[in-house]
Design an enzyme around this catalytic site. Structure first.
Site, PDB file in Angstrom:
ATOM      1  N   ASP A   1      33.342 -17.481   0.924  1.00 31.40           N
ATOM      2  CA  ASP A   1      33.771 -17.525  -0.676  1.00 31.40           C
ATOM      3  C   ASP A   1      35.483 -17.687  -0.172  1.00 31.40           C
ATOM      4  O   ASP A   1      34.940 -17.719   1.149  1.00 31.40           O
ATOM      5  CB  ASP A   1      33.220 -16.289  -1.230  1.00 31.40           C
ATOM      6  CG  ASP A   1      33.657 -15.038  -1.201  1.00 31.40           C
ATOM      7  OD1 ASP A   1      34.301 -15.135   0.383  1.00 31.40           O
ATOM      8  OD2 ASP A   1      33.829 -14.119  -1.628  1.00 31.40           O
TER       9      ASP A   1
ATOM     10  N   CYS B   1      32.144 -13.820   3.088  1.00 33.94           N
ATOM     11  CA  CYS B   1      32.375 -13.051   2.430  1.00 33.94           C
ATOM     12  C   CYS B   1      33.736 -11.877   2.242  1.00 33.94           C
ATOM     13  O   CYS B   1      33.963 -11.758   3.911  1.00 33.94           O
ATOM     14  CB  CYS B   1      31.521 -12.553   0.827  1.00 33.94           C
ATOM     15  SG  CYS B   1      30.803 -11.497   0.959  1.00 33.94           S
TER      16      CYS B   1
ATOM     17  N   THR C   1      33.055  -8.518   2.201  1.00 33.22           N
ATOM     18  CA  THR C   1      32.528  -7.046   2.783  1.00 33.22           C
ATOM     19  C   THR C   1      31.124  -7.742   3.360  1.00 33.22           C
ATOM     20  O   THR C   1      30.740  -6.906   4.463  1.00 33.22           O
ATOM     21  CB  THR C   1      32.305  -6.038   1.272  1.00 33.22           C
ATOM     22  OG1 THR C   1      31.079  -6.799   0.645  1.00 33.22           O
ATOM     23  CG2 THR C   1      33.430  -5.444   0.792  1.00 33.22           C
TER      24      THR C   1
ATOM     25  N   HIS D   1      14.711  -7.773  17.242  1.00 28.72           N
ATOM     26  CA  HIS D   1      13.619  -7.066  16.118  1.00 28.72           C
ATOM     27  C   HIS D   1      13.476  -7.671  14.802  1.00 28.72           C
ATOM     28  O   HIS D   1      11.974  -7.606  14.859  1.00 28.72           O
ATOM     29  CB  HIS D   1      13.690  -5.091  15.437  1.00 28.72           C
ATOM     30  CG  HIS D   1      14.368  -4.945  17.201  1.00 28.72           C
ATOM     31  ND1 HIS D   1      14.312  -3.737  17.312  1.00 28.72           N
ATOM     32  CD2 HIS D   1      14.324  -4.938  18.749  1.00 28.72           C
ATOM     33  CE1 HIS D   1      14.015  -2.794  18.513  1.00 28.72           C
ATOM     34  NE2 HIS D   1      13.817  -4.063  19.341  1.00 28.72           N
TER      35      HIS D   1
ATOM     36  N   HIS E   1       6.566  -6.439  17.515  1.00 23.33           N
ATOM     37  CA  HIS E   1       8.007  -7.231  16.285  1.00 23.33           C
ATOM     38  C   HIS E   1       7.915  -8.446  15.288  1.00 23.33           C
ATOM     39  O   HIS E   1       8.077  -8.665  13.738  1.00 23.33           O
ATOM     40  CB  HIS E   1       9.067  -6.766  16.447  1.00 23.33           C
ATOM     41  CG  HIS E   1       9.900  -5.940  17.305  1.00 23.33           C
ATOM     42  ND1 HIS E   1       9.965  -4.904  16.581  1.00 23.33           N
ATOM     43  CD2 HIS E   1      10.560  -6.182  18.554  1.00 23.33           C
ATOM     44  CE1 HIS E   1      10.530  -4.494  17.275  1.00 23.33           C
ATOM     45  NE2 HIS E   1      10.794  -4.272  18.397  1.00 23.33           N
TER      46      HIS E   1
END
Ligand code: RB5
Length: 146
Positions: A8, A64, A66, A97, A132
């Site tokens: 963004d 973005c 955060t 994993h 996994h």
């Protein structure tokens, strides 16, 4: 492997740095926006998420402010395992994993030097498989039930 990338407005400057590094390393990259003007992160996360989900050999990068909004939104797309990463250990182990197929980063929380190293680590670490596999399959099963 093709790399799908999106951001963004808050992530635009960092995206340009990531793009430059990927092109210099000869990756095939497709930029799904934004162009630096104000953008709603769920729209970009959906575009990159759909592209990665449709092409299992590919990987995605979402940026973005955060990284949180991008990761929440991208994980709504069936087949996406988007990981918000801010440290090297997470970028490595989410591949080993979780078989994460999208890395999300925060441009307002990370320096670009760290961000570029996280991308490099993410793209060059294989899924470990083994025990996994079953856990990733459990996540896929959840997508069909909830
Ligand atoms: C945009 O201001 C900001 O909300 C966005 O970039 C992101 O941080 C959301 O999670």
């Amino acid at each position: 492997m093709k790399i799908w990338i999106g951001c963004d407005h808050a992530g635009y400057a960092l995206k340009l740095e990531v793009l430059a590094m990927l092109l210099e390393q000869n990756y095939t990259v497709e930029d799904l926006g934004c162009d630096g003007s104000r953008a709603d992160y769920p729209e970009i996360a959906a575009a990159v998420g759909k592209a990665v989900a449709a092409n299992p050999e590919d990987k995605g990068i979402l940026i973005c402010g955060t990284g949180i909004g991008m990761s929440i939104a991208a994980n709504k797309v069936r087949g996406v395992r988007a990981a918000l990463c801010a440290d090297h250990f997470s970028a490595k182990y989410t591949r080993l994993h979780n078989d994460a197929n999208i890395i999300c980063m925060g441009a307002r929380t990370l320096g670009s030097g760290v961000a570029l190293e996280l991308v490099d680590l993410f793209l060059n670490t294989p899924f470990e498989g083994g025990r996994h596999e079953k856990r990733v399959a459990m996540i896929q099963d959840m997508e069909n039930h909830f």
